[in-house]
Motif scaffolding. Structure first.
Motif, short mmCIF file in Angstrom:
data_model
loop_
_atom_site.label_atom_id
_atom_site.label_comp_id
_atom_site.label_asym_id
_atom_site.label_seq_id
_atom_site.Cartn_x
_atom_site.Cartn_y
_atom_site.Cartn_z
N VAL A 1 -2.88 12.82 4.21
CA VAL A 1 -2.25 13.18 5.47
C VAL A 1 -2.27 12.00 6.43
CG1 VAL A 1 -2.25 14.84 7.37
CG2 VAL A 1 -3.07 15.53 5.12
N LEU A 2 -3.37 11.28 6.46
CA LEU A 2 -3.49 10.13 7.36
C LEU A 2 -2.51 9.03 6.97
CD1 LEU A 2 -7.37 9.92 7.75
CD2 LEU A 2 -5.72 11.17 9.16
N TYR A 3 -2.46 8.69 5.67
CA TYR A 3 -1.54 7.64 5.23
C TYR A 3 -0.10 8.02 5.55
CZ TYR A 3 -5.58 6.14 2.46
OH TYR A 3 -6.84 5.74 2.06
N GLY A 4 0.22 9.31 5.37
CA GLY A 4 1.58 9.75 5.63
C GLY A 4 1.96 9.73 7.10
N THR A 5 0.95 9.65 8.00
CA THR A 5 1.22 9.65 9.43
C THR A 5 1.36 8.24 9.99
OG1 THR A 5 -0.07 11.70 9.56
CG2 THR A 5 0.38 10.62 11.63
N VAL A 6 0.90 7.23 9.25
CA VAL A 6 1.00 5.85 9.73
C VAL A 6 2.42 5.50 10.16
CG1 VAL A 6 0.81 3.42 9.06
CG2 VAL A 6 -1.03 5.01 8.50
N PRO A 7 3.47 5.81 9.35
CA PRO A 7 4.82 5.43 9.77
C PRO A 7 5.28 6.10 11.05
CG PRO A 7 4.78 6.01 7.44
CD PRO A 7 3.46 6.43 8.02
#
Length: 406
Positions: free
Chosen positions: A329-335
């Motif tokens: 979830v965190l990686y997917g929120t970076v962009p």
């Protein structure tokens, strides 16, 4: 009728473009995932080789740990420069070159006859692997645009596949041939992946900065640093718990083989968590997913402390799912919190923070364990997991799309 045909042509053209973009995005995800599997497999392959190198080079445990730290340290330190370089040159080229460099490092390790040569080989391979996380993540993010969170979860999951497959394959090869030959075969595999990236991966889409600024107007840029803090704490909880879990299992009566099985169950659950929670986050939002995974992590940690051995074994896959689920979830929120033309840099910074936390946090929790004991130090990881709650609410208020935030 003619007017109808004239009306349909643009629609067909648009549909064809969308289908072409979808195929291109899937190719990007497949090759980025392959690169992730290879590089993460290379990283954990060292654990299989440490006993071999101990015998070959007469090394002590401290030097073996230093070799592992050398690879991870070089990889972490060079992620930001790799991200900056990819802003100037097509990321596909940098990723292919880095993959070839990582393979060359293992090839060199297979021919060296000295500790200095082995250290240089691992540093070289770590430098090559520094390109993978920032560039492959950004490539998937740009390929899928606003729908990237789920695919980034899939990309995150592929790393766990590599961690399982490449060390296992090498272990099998070590029963059939000398360790140097096994490393050369792993290097050939890496060279093949590098060629596939260069020849088959679509070019990394370049972002339009002016469009991105307009799209994200009014967004609080501090949201990235809240996300960064959550990532650092979440990684620390995971590494801290895994530091003490074998000792807690042994104290409850688990044998050494049972401890190995237990860790495998946690890792399998973790792989499922990375895959499932990335897509879950795209449907129910960052806030609800993070609250569920961190709360679930804290509850499972309490279960680890109080349950007898048999119920604890049943709990372990769920523990792994909760421990690793937040990361996707965190990686997917970076962009969502970064200008699109700076995605490589943002992913590089985020991964540097989480990898650094993974290296430092076991030391912190280890000292705490010496002071308070393994059970209380493990309980502290549950408290840290719950301390992420206020940060999750702060992050939700900074995301532009309220539906995704909550």
């Amino acid at each position: 009728m003619a007017g109808s045909r004239g009306f349909e042509r643009p629609r067909v053209a648009r549909s064809a473009r969308r289908n072409g973009q979808s195929v291109s995005a899937r190719h990007t995800l497949a090759l980025a995932g392959t690169a992730h599997a290879l590089h993460d497999g290379y990283t954990d392959l060292i654990y299989v080789l440490l006993p071999v190198w101990q015998t070959e080079f007469a090394l002590g445990y401290g030097m073996l740990a230093a070799l592992r730290g050398l690879y991870a340290g070089v990889m972490a330190l060079l992620q930001l420069p790799s991200g900056w370089l990819a802003e100037k040159i097509d990321g596909r080229i940098i990723l292919a070159a880095g993959t070839l460099l990582a393979a060359a490092g293992y090839a060199l390790a297979g021919v060296t006859g000295s500790l200095v040569g082995l250290s240089a080989a691992l540093a070289l391979s770590g430098a090559g692997s520094s390109t993978q996380h920032p560039i492959a993540s950004a490539a998937v993010s740009r390929a899928y645009g606003d729908s990237a969170r789920g695919p980034l979860g899939t990309y995150n999951f592929t790393g766990d596949l590599g961690k399982a497959a490449i060390p296992a394959l090498t272990s099998l090869l070590l029963t059939l041939m000398p360790w140097r030959g096994a490393l050369w075969l792993m290097a050939v595999l890496g060279a093949a992946v590098a060629a596939a990236i260069l020849l088959l991966m679509p070019p990394v889409v370049r972002a339009n900065p002016s469009r991105q600024v307009q799209k994200r107007a009014g967004r609080d840029r501090g949201g990235f640093w809240v996300l960064f803090a959550i990532g650092v704490l979440d990684t620390g909880v995971r590494m801290g718990l895994l530091t003490f879990l074998p000792f807690i299992l042994a104290e409850k009566g688990a044998s050494l083989p049972m401890v190995g099985i237990a860790l495998a169950m946690v890792f399998l659950g973790g792989a499922a968590g990375k895959f499932f929670c990335g897509w879950l986050g795209s449907r129910v939002g960052v806030l609800m997913t993070v609250l569920a995974t961190e709360g679930g992590t804290a509850a499972c940690i309490v279960g680890v402390l109080v349950l007898p051995l048999v119920p604890l074994f049943i709990l372990l896959p769920l523990l792994g799912l909760m421990l690793n689920g937040t990361s996707s979830v965190l990686y997917g929120t970076v962009p969502e919190l970064t200008p699109a033309d700076k995605a490589e840099r943002a992913f590089a910074l985020f991964y540097t923070g989480t990898i650094g936390s993974g290296a430092i946090s076991p030391i912190f929790y280890g000292v705490l364990g010496d002071w308070l004991g393994a059970y209380w130090a493990t309980a502290a990881t549950a408290v840290v997991a719950l301390s992420i709650y206020p940060l999750a609410f702060a992050l939700a208020s900074r995301l532009a799309d309220g539906r995704k935030a909550a």
